[in-house]
Scaffold this motif. Structure first.
Motif, PDB file in Angstrom:
ATOM      1  N   ILE A  43      46.970  35.963  37.241  1.00 45.66           N
ATOM      2  CA  ILE A  43      47.637  36.529  36.617  1.00 45.66           C
ATOM      3  C   ILE A  43      48.763  35.554  36.185  1.00 45.66           C
ATOM      4  O   ILE A  43      48.874  36.254  34.715  1.00 45.66           O
TER       5      ILE A  43
ATOM      6  N   GLU B 227      47.117  34.983  33.177  1.00 46.61           N
ATOM      7  CA  GLU B 227      46.588  35.807  32.900  1.00 46.61           C
ATOM      8  C   GLU B 227      48.094  35.924  31.821  1.00 46.61           C
ATOM      9  O   GLU B 227      48.316  36.747  30.214  1.00 46.61           O
TER      10      GLU B 227
ATOM     11  N   TYR C  81      51.295  35.137  33.487  1.00 46.48           N
ATOM     12  CA  TYR C  81      51.921  36.213  34.105  1.00 46.48           C
ATOM     13  C   TYR C  81      53.308  34.967  34.073  1.00 46.48           C
ATOM     14  O   TYR C  81      52.710  33.849  34.551  1.00 46.48           O
TER      15      TYR C  81
ATOM     16  N   LEU D  97      49.308  43.494  35.239  1.00 51.38           N
ATOM     17  CA  LEU D  97      47.576  42.243  34.861  1.00 51.38           C
ATOM     18  C   LEU D  97      47.097  42.888  36.046  1.00 51.38           C
ATOM     19  O   LEU D  97      45.926  42.239  35.575  1.00 51.38           O
TER      20      LEU D  97
ATOM     21  N   LYS E 279      44.596  45.006  35.349  1.00 48.31           N
ATOM     22  CA  LYS E 279      43.632  44.621  34.132  1.00 48.31           C
ATOM     23  C   LYS E 279      42.772  43.818  35.443  1.00 48.31           C
ATOM     24  O   LYS E 279      41.573  43.637  34.666  1.00 48.31           O
TER      25      LYS E 279
ATOM     26  N   GLY F 223      45.801  46.972  32.469  1.00 44.85           N
ATOM     27  CA  GLY F 223      46.778  45.928  31.987  1.00 44.85           C
ATOM     28  C   GLY F 223      48.244  46.646  31.064  1.00 44.85           C
ATOM     29  O   GLY F 223      49.633  46.437  31.203  1.00 44.85           O
TER      30      GLY F 223
END
Length: 735
Positions: free
Chosen positions: A639, A642, A644, A704, A707, A727
């Motif tokens: 994450i 992604e 985070y 997240l 996702k 997400g």
């Protein structure tokens, strides 16, 4: 037919209208000619208009189908209207909750019948507007319109605790002076015979006792000659007046009744509802002295009373000593366990009940479904659903409503909607369950849509319906819609807002940052703000960083003699921590310790393979603890790629930044999600429960995670549901 016509001849205009229409429909060619002539002559003499009558029937039919606008258009176009026309239209408006239009028609009527007055009086009586109901009653009497027994049975339910005693007592002499007691409540009349055989018809009269004096109540009981059974029912319905209930019960001892036949079960129900162990024990002693404790329904009530007062050893002892352990006995014990939060014990007892080959009833199912919903055990809920189908209780409206509520609280809104759609009959409870289901699951538009459809079906909303809509608006930030519904409560629906409605409005305004309006609403409330309201304000201040109002709210909360838990202290501590005021944090925590209040520990749980797995923050004691930690580290790395970034403002300890980040990784809801991921097949939905509100950092992380793992993850916290998928969260980050 001739005799029927002659009796109808003396009736009021509206009865006459329908009588003529019926006679014309029923007339046969073979009937004597003189009967047709007499009917036609009477029509001419009274000015009866067949077109008006036909239009009245069409208006009534349109209203029955919910087409109010079409009915009003036809009504306005009628060249000749009679009292039936206007009464029908007023009744239609009343049923749809449009009091304003109904009152406009009423006020414009040059001549009103007793039916006209009673229709409007009934609405005020049913919706707790007792002042208006009695005002109309006085106006009706002043206009020389005699009330009938329907008027009284309509008006008497307005005699609640809110009615001054002198108002209740004033009905008695009017009733007597009009000779309605002797004319309509004579012991030989069918009405009284029906009242003696059907408990439900007693209720309007029992309502009267709740606002009249004890002397007046006993006078009516004496006049009507009701048995001790009715007096017991009177005490039950007077439960909200604790002193009056006991006074009536003691008064029975001087009225010559057999003590063994006293309404012990009724009074024990009052003690159970009030959770008054002292009162229950006193009644138990009297039952023993009267040897009434061996009567089955008294024994069942004793089980229920002790269980609801959390005296389970006593409840179980009495349960085992019963001459017959019926479904009612088992349900009383199960209900007591579930009522006090011992849901698992209640479900285990239900399993034992099934082993005893006893048939569960709708009360049993309602109780076990409530226990199932508290665990959010969808698998167990579906098993119960199947059992309800096999037992033949699926078509019961209360079982269906319980299933809707259970599925919604287990996070399966699709199943809840499907059960509702398949229900053969629906009442206000069913619709309220659906509205609440949408509200708790964050679908405000659907909740409002369900409320609108309920209204169109002809059902009148109650306070629970409005509360569900307000909750939906609060969860979705629909401030304008929520304000409109709140204002319409009294003006359109005739419902007096309670503390829960005001608390919901404060939450709606506060979470939207509209503190000026929230404070104004608090100033206008008819009662002092309580812990729930000030806690809502404090939470809103935390979200919007309104420190000045937060300190005022905290001061109000800290000064309260009794608090449910440490939530107020924790919230204020978090507000100071977010602002970096660590000295103030220590001061709040010291005050909490000095008061002896402990913080409720956060924990989450998830069901896997028919077993509930419980997790607390930074807890590594689970048998799969090492695997869970590895999975969390793996998910954290993914994450972060992604985008985070840990929100360390959620950590209120005065520690360094790295320790805060490490602490966030092992919050209880993240441990539960990680365990579910390593213990269930890929693609399988996950449902996690948490006893407190989810933290913002975990909310961002789980979005997240949903996702990355391509799964639907549902988290139910203490406030609402969060459905994470691809997400995105169903709350739209507004919570």
């Amino acid at each position: 037919m001739k005799r029927y016509y002659c009796k109808a001849k003396a009736n009021a205009n509206e009865v006459r209208s329908k009588t003529f229409a019926t006679l014309r429909q029923l007339r046969q060619p073979s009937r004597p000619l003189y009967l047709d002539t007499r009917i036609d002559a009477r029509i001419i003499k009274t000015g009866f208009d067949t077109d008006t009558c036909r239009s009245n029937f069409i208006v009534e039919n349109l209203l029955r189908r919910g087409q109010v606008s079409a009915a009003r258009n036809l009504y306005d176009e009628m060249p000749h209207k009679n009292t039936v026309s206007t009464n029908t239209m007023i009744s239609g408006y009343i049923k749809t909750g449009d009091l304003s239009s109904a009152r406009d028609l009423f006020d414009a009527m040059p001549h009103r019948t007793v039916v006209t007055w009673t229709i409007l009086m009934g609405w005020y009586a049913r919706n707790d507007h007792f002042h208006e109901a009695f005002k109309l009653f006085r106006q009706m009497c002043s206009s020389c319109t005699l009330p009938d027994y329907v008027t009284f049975t309509t008006l008497l339910p307005a005699c609640t605790d809110a009615v001054p005693q002198d108002v209740g007592d004033s009905i008695w002499p009017i009733w007597c002076s009009r000779r309605f007691l002797t004319r309509t409540l004579s012991r030989s009349t069918p009405l009284l015979q029906g009242m003696r055989s059907m408990v439900c018809t007693w209720r309007p009269f029992i309502s009267f006792f709740k606002c009249g004096s004890l002397v007046t109540s006993l006078q009516i009981l004496h006049f009507l000659g009701f048995s001790r059974q009715l007096l017991g029912f009177t005490i039950f319905l007077s439960a909200e007046k604790y002193d009056k209930s006991l006074t009536l019960f003691r008064g029975m001892q001087c009225m010559g009744f057999d003590r063994r036949n006293f309404p012990f079960a009724t009074v024990l129900s009052i003690a159970a509802n009030l959770s008054s162990l002292q009162m229950g024990r006193q009644v138990h002693c009297q039952a023993i002295l009267a040897t009434a404790d061996s009567i089955l329904h008294v024994g069942n009530s004793l089980v229920d009373m002790y269980a609801r007062c959390e005296m389970f050893k006593e409840a179980e002892f009495i349960f085992k000593s019963l001459s017959q352990q019926s479904t009612v006995s088992w349900t009383a014990l199960i209900s007591g366990l579930v009522h006090t939060g011992l849901h698992e014990a209640g479900l285990k007892l239900f399993t034992k009940m099934r082993g005893a080959n006893l048939r569960a009833d709708q009360s049993t199912f309602a109780t076990v479904l409530k226990a199932c919903a508290s665990f959010a055990s969808l698998l167990l809920g579906k098993q119960l659903h199947g059992f309800i189908i096999r037992s033949g209780n699926l078509e019961n409206v209360f079982s269906g409503s319980g299933l809707v509520d259970m599925y919604a609280k287990c996070g399966s809104i699709k199943d809840a909607v499907q059960v509702f759609a398949e229900m053969p009959d629906r009442n206000a409870v069913s619709w309220n369950a659906l509205i609440s289901a949408y509200a708790d699951n964050g679908d405000g538009e659907a909740a409002i849509g369900a409320f609108t459809t309920m209204m169109q079906s002809g059902l009148q909303p109650d306070s629970v319906s409005i509360l569900g809509v307000l909750t939906a608006c609060s969860h979705c930030g629909l401030v304008e819609q929520g304000t409109e519904y709140f204002q319409a409560m009294s003006t359109i629906y005739g419902i007096t807002p309670t503390r829960k409605h005001y608390a919901c409005m404060l939450d709606l305004l506060g979470r939207n940052g509209r503190f000026t309006e929230a404070e104004k609403l608090m100033d206008e409330m008819p009662f002092e703000a309580d812990e729930i309201m000030w806690s809502s304000v404090l939470n809103s201040c935390r979200i919007h960083k309104n420190h000045s109002l937060a300190e005022r709210a905290a001061e109000k909360l800290f000064s309260m003699e009794k608090l449910r838990d440490a939530a107020a202290y924790v919230s204020m501590s978090n507000i100071y921590a977010a602002a970096g005021k660590w000295e103030s944090v220590r001061h709040v925590k010291k005050a909490m310790r000095e008061r002896g209040i402990k913080k409720v520990p956060a924990y989450s749980w998830v069901e896997v393979n028919h077993k509930i797995h419980l997790f607390s923050s930074n807890d590594h004691t689970h048998p799969k603890g090492d695997e869970i930690v590895r999975k969390i580290n793996e998910l954290t790395a993914e994450i972060e790629r992604e985008g985070y970034k840990p929100d360390t403002s959620s950590v209120v300890q005065d520690i360094d930044e790295q320790m805060k980040i490490e602490s966030l990784k092992y919050h209880s809801e993240r441990l539960a999600v990680a365990f579910a991921l390593i213990s269930t097949p890929e693609g399988c939905p996950i449902v996690v429960m948490k006893n407190l509100r989810a933290c913002r950092d975990c909310h961002a992380a789980i979005k997240l995670i949903s996702k990355i793992v391509k799964r639907e993850i549902t988290v139910r916290d203490s406030s609402r549901f969060h459905h994470f998928s691809k997400g995105v969260c169903s709350c739209g980050d507004y919570w």
